[in-house]
Every structure is written in structure tokens, then in C-alpha cells.
Write an enzyme that holds these catalytic residues in place. Structure first.
Site, PDB file in Angstrom:
ATOM      1  N   GLU A   1       3.700   6.514  -5.411  1.00  0.00           N
ATOM      2  CA  GLU A   1       2.603   7.048  -4.581  1.00  0.00           C
ATOM      3  C   GLU A   1       2.286   8.487  -4.964  1.00  0.00           C
ATOM      4  O   GLU A   1       1.125   8.879  -5.078  1.00  0.00           O
ATOM      5  CB  GLU A   1       2.978   6.968  -3.095  1.00  0.00           C
ATOM      6  CG  GLU A   1       2.882   5.549  -2.547  1.00  0.00           C
ATOM      7  CD  GLU A   1       3.438   5.414  -1.137  1.00  0.00           C
ATOM      8  OE1 GLU A   1       3.208   4.367  -0.534  1.00  0.00           O
ATOM      9  OE2 GLU A   1       4.115   6.336  -0.647  1.00  0.00           O
TER      10      GLU A   1
ATOM     11  N   SER B   1      12.016   5.959   5.666  1.00  0.00           N
ATOM     12  CA  SER B   1      11.117   6.396   6.729  1.00  0.00           C
ATOM     13  C   SER B   1      11.929   7.180   7.756  1.00  0.00           C
ATOM     14  O   SER B   1      13.109   6.896   7.971  1.00  0.00           O
ATOM     15  CB  SER B   1      10.487   5.157   7.367  1.00  0.00           C
ATOM     16  OG  SER B   1      10.123   5.425   8.695  1.00  0.00           O
TER      17      SER B   1
ATOM     18  N   HIS C   1      -9.647  -9.103 -10.563  1.00  0.00           N
ATOM     19  CA  HIS C   1     -10.067  -8.851  -9.166  1.00  0.00           C
ATOM     20  C   HIS C   1      -8.879  -8.940  -8.206  1.00  0.00           C
ATOM     21  O   HIS C   1      -9.055  -9.279  -7.037  1.00  0.00           O
ATOM     22  CB  HIS C   1     -11.153  -9.825  -8.711  1.00  0.00           C
ATOM     23  CG  HIS C   1     -12.285  -9.983  -9.675  1.00  0.00           C
ATOM     24  ND1 HIS C   1     -13.422  -9.211  -9.622  1.00  0.00           N
ATOM     25  CD2 HIS C   1     -12.437 -10.812 -10.750  1.00  0.00           C
ATOM     26  CE1 HIS C   1     -14.232  -9.563 -10.604  1.00  0.00           C
ATOM     27  NE2 HIS C   1     -13.652 -10.527 -11.306  1.00  0.00           N
TER      28      HIS C   1
ATOM     29  N   LYS D   1      12.968   0.543   6.429  1.00  0.00           N
ATOM     30  CA  LYS D   1      11.997   0.761   5.345  1.00  0.00           C
ATOM     31  C   LYS D   1      12.551   1.433   4.116  1.00  0.00           C
ATOM     32  O   LYS D   1      13.434   2.275   4.170  1.00  0.00           O
ATOM     33  CB  LYS D   1      10.821   1.598   5.880  1.00  0.00           C
ATOM     34  CG  LYS D   1       9.962   0.797   6.830  1.00  0.00           C
ATOM     35  CD  LYS D   1       8.598   1.379   6.948  1.00  0.00           C
ATOM     36  CE  LYS D   1       7.819   1.156   5.665  1.00  0.00           C
ATOM     37  NZ  LYS D   1       6.561   1.882   5.700  1.00  0.00           N
TER      38      LYS D   1
END
Ligand code: ARG
Length: 459
Positions: free
Chosen positions: A290, A277, A156, A283
Site C-alpha cells: 500500500e 491493526s 478487466h 488482521k
């Protein structure tokens, strides 16, 4: 007007129809298979006395020229030719004249496309397996380094029990091994020659399908021609196998994304495989995992789309089936680049063992061991032990400690029969090593799993 429409149809087809009907923009991908298939076909026609040696020679030489033209970028793919099969035949006619018109003896585009497409799929079953083996090797290299790197095992997405990083990655080694086996078994099952089935019912010519299959490297010849020209199971297997593989890749990607967040900081993707970014200079984004996660969606889509195309088709060939190729080409390309980039991203990422170790201090990972201790050493039923451990965990939380950091005195306040042997049992490494059942996370079992994969890769 395209050559195929020259029998019953007298008027040339409309431009709109040419555009709608044509598949050459995408089935040119099959040019190699088409040429290989035609060469085998004319060899068989010659052997059976259906065409002369001279015709065979001229056709083969012409096909070799066409192959070079395509590979040198000198070939004109024209939608007027409809598909790669007609395109090559038309070009051959231009190159060698009337002999070219013999190549289509004792076959039809229906078995021709079934052959080309099947050969493409078979070749890619192998190429994908080979890429996956590279991925497996990289995983194994990492695993060998991280048998003693503890991290929280989760259920979980909550801290559950201590495991080691090698053990975690070995789960993926297992998934990818099944994927490889799935591609291999699909290869075996589908290594059957469709050529010679002609339009749907076989051919009156004295063809030799066995010989043609042998020339093309097939294991055997298909049983029933009607089935063979209608069958796209091999393509569906490819799409299904890719979907399952991409689902595995996507789960690993999801973990890489989580692990590279500041909250986890378990890994850092290399600069080469990270992106920045456009506005936030601090970043470093995990675009690779992804995109891998994102691309899984189109692979599922391609599977569902072909299943849907096929579901209501009467036997045998229907033009709907021309829709079978783009999705397969797309999934095959997607999965190949996905495996390659995942392999590189894993190879170059840094693993922050200290951060993993640190994370094990949170979440009372050895609480189950305490409950087991109360059961085996202090005469509790497991339910009562579970309840008391819950209270001890609550106490540890109040003190800002992990259960493995409690002193014997603190533990004895809850149960005086607890002895000092509990302290070592609650240590995370010991807790991990206690899980020494077959396939478990103990160092001993983890090493056995690594050995298993090493042997498999060596074999
Ligand atoms: N371009 C067609 C396809 O991809 C080739 C087979 C055409 N056969 C036919 N009878 N129209 O399916």
C-alpha cells in the site's frame, strides 16, 4: 552576512532572506560530490599553472579534513553560508587561510552546482539499476518454482484464460528490465562534464576541461556552456525514470494487495513485512504494497514540479533552479527504499499455489478453446462458435460447473459433431499449453522466457 553577498551588496542580508535563500539544509546531500569536484578543479588549476603546487596541496588536504568532519557529524551546517558550495569554501578558508580563496578560480557556482548535482544523479542512476537487478533475481527465483502453477489470467479483473504464475511475474521482469535499461541509457547520455563552463560563457583562464572531466570519470565535456549551466534534463530524466518504475512497482503492489485479500488468498506476505491493526486483532495488513502504491504519487509530483520550474526560464542560470534538488533527493530516496522493501517482501512471501489452482475452476477459462474447437473442427464461423459457446457457458453456470467439467454428452446436446478430443482440449493445463506462440503462456514458452532473463542476468 554571507560571503557571496560581499561584492555589490554592502548591508548584511536580513535573517528572513538568509532563511528564504538558503539551500544548505538540503544541498548538504551533495557534500561528497562538491569536495570531489573541487579536488579535481584545483588539480587542473595546478596543471595549467594557474595555482602553485603548495596551494593545491593545502586545498586538497583541507577538503579531506572537511569531508571527515562532515562524516563524523562534527561539521556545522549554517544557513548563513547559504549553500553547500559556500559552506565548504568558508570552512576551507577558516582551516587553511588565503589559499582557500583560489579554489573558485575559473569556475562559478553555476557550473559547480551543475557538476555536483549531475554527479549525484549519475551515481544514483547506477545505484538504482543495481538494486533493480537484485529485484530481478528474486523474481526469477520465484518464476523458476512456478512454471506449473496455474492461475486465472485476467482482463478487466475478470477471469479470462489460464496462465501460470511464472508467466504472470515474467511480465514484471520485462517491465523492470526496461526500467534498468532506461536508467542505463540516461547514465550514458548524461555522462558529460559541466565543469569549467563558469557562470555562463566559459572562462578567460587557460583551463583544461578535458583533463578535469577525465579526473572525474566523465565520458566527455559538454559542448555549449550556456546550455550546460541551464540544463536540468538529467534531473528530469531521473524523475521520469523513477516515475515509470514506481508506476510498475505500484501495479505489482496493487496485485499483491488483491492477492493477499481473503477473496484471492493467492499469497501471504511474511510477518516481517506485514503490519497489524490497532483494534482488530485478527488482521494482517499489506502496508508495504500500500505504501509503495502511495509513494508513487509523490514521485509523479516531483517530476511535474521540476518540469514546471524549468518551463519558463530564460537562459542561463536562474535562482528558480535551486528548486531542482529536493524533489530529486526525495524521489531517489523513495525509490531506493521502495525497491529494497519490495525485493524483501517478495523474497519472504508465501505463494499459495493450491489457491491459485482452485481459482482457475471458476470463470470458464477454457471457453475460448471451445469456441476455437467449434470453428476448426465443426465448421462454424468464429462468430457463430462464439455464440454457441456462450449458450454452453450459460448451461454450465446453471449446473454449477465449469465448462471444462462438462461431459461429452452434455456438450453434444449443443453440437452433435463435437468429439471426445474436446475433453482434453478444455482441460485448463492443455488450454494454457495451447498458447504456444512466441511470448505466450505455454510451459514451453514460459521456460524460454525464464531462460532469456537468466541469460540477461548472467551477462
Ligand atoms: N544554491 C544554488 C543552487 O542550488 C547554487 C547556485 C547558485 N548560483 C548563483 N549564481 N546564485 O542553485
Amino acid at each position: 552576512m554571507s560571503k557571496v553577498a560581499s561584492g555589490k551588496i554592502k548591508k548584511s542580508s536580513s535573517k528572513l532572506l538568509d532563511e528564504f535563500n538558503a539551500s544548505i539544509m538540503f544541498d548538504k546531500e551533495l557534500y561528497k560530490e562538491d569536495i570531489k569536484g573541487s579536488i579535481a578543479h584545483v588539480k587542473m588549476l595546478y596543471k595549467q599553472g594557474i595555482i602553485s603546487n603548495e596551494s593545491m596541496r593545502k586545498i586538497i588536504d583541507g577538503l579531506e579534513v572537511i569531508k571527515k568532519e562532515i562524516e563524523n557529524g562534527e561539521y556545522n551546517f549554517d544557513i548563513k553560508d547559504e549553500d553547500i558550495h559556500m559552506s565548504i569554501e568558508n570552512r576551507l578558508t577558516k582551516l587553511i587561510g588565503d589559499d582557500a580563496k583560489r579554489v573558485h578560480t575559473a569556475r562559478s557556482r553555476n557550473d559547480q552546482v551543475a557538476l555536483d548535482f549531475r554527479m549525484y544523479v549519475l551515481r544514483n542512476f547506477k545505484e538504482i539499476s543495481t538494486l533493480l537487478l537484485e529485484l530481478e533475481k528474486v523474481l526469477l527465483d520465484i518464476e523458476k518454482e512456478h512454471v506449473e502453477t496455474l492461475l486465472p489470467g485476467m482482463t478487466h479483473l475478470q477471469h479470462a484464460q489460464p496462465i501460470n504464475f511464472a508467466y504472470h511475474l515474467l511480465a514484471y521482469s520485462s517491465m523492470f528490465k526496461r526500467d534498468i535499461e532506461r536508467f542505463e541509457s540516461s547514465y550514458k547520455r548524461n555522462n558529460i562534464s559541466p565543469i569549467g563552463c563558469a557562470a555562463l560563457a566559459g572562462t578567460p583562464y587557460k583551463s583544461d576541461r578535458e583533463y578535469e572531466a577525465e579526473l572525474l570519470g566523465f565520458e566527455s565535456v559538454s559542448i555549449n556552456c550556456l546550455d550546460t549551466v541551464s540544463d536540468r534534463d538529467f534531473a528530469l530524466e531521473m524523475l521520469f525514470n523513477i516515475s515509470v518504475l514506481m508506476m510498475h512497482i505500484s501495479r505489482l503492489s496493487e496485485e499483491l494487495i488483491l492477492w493477499s485479500s481473503s477473496e484471492f488468498s493467492f499469497v501471504e506476505l511474511s510477518d516481517e513485512y506485514s503490519t497489524s491493526s490497532s483494534i482488530m486483532p485478527q488482521k494482517k495488513n499489506p502496508d508495504v504494497p500500500e505504501l509503495l502504491r502511495g509513494k508513487t504519487g509523490r514521485c509523479y509530483g516531483n517530476l511535474i514540479s521540476l518540469l514546471t520550474v524549468m518551463k519558463g526560464l530564460p537562459l542561463a542560470y536562474n535562482k528558480d533552479m535551486q528548486e531542482d534538488k529536493e524533489g530529486v533527493f526525495d524521489s531517489v530516496k523513495t525509490v531506493k527504499i521502495s525497491i529494497k522493501i519490495l525485493t524483501e517482501a517478495l523474497k519472504t512471501m508465501s505463494i499459495k499455489a493450491d489457491k491459485m489452482q482452485q481459482a482457475t475452476k471458476v470463470g470458464h477459462l477454457s471457453a475460448t478453446d471451445l469456441a476455437d474447437y467449434l470453428t476448426t473442427k465443426c465448421g462454424y464461423t468464429f462468430r457463430d462458435a462464439y455464440k454457441l459457446t456462450g449458450e454452453i457457458v450459460g448451461y454450465a453456470d446453471d449446473k454449477g460447473k465449469d465448462v471444462s467439467e462438462l461431459s461429452l454428452k452434455e456438450l453434444q446436446k449443443f453440437e452433435p459433431n463435437i468429439k471426445d478430443d474436446v475433453l482434453s482440449i478444455l482441460q485448463l493445463k492443455n488450454s494454457m499449453n495451447a498458447r504456444n506462440s512466441q511470448g505466450g503462456t505455454s510451459i514451453e514458452q514460459t521456460k524460454k522466457q525464464i531462460e532469456f532473463f537468466q541469460k540477461w542476468l548472467d551477462s
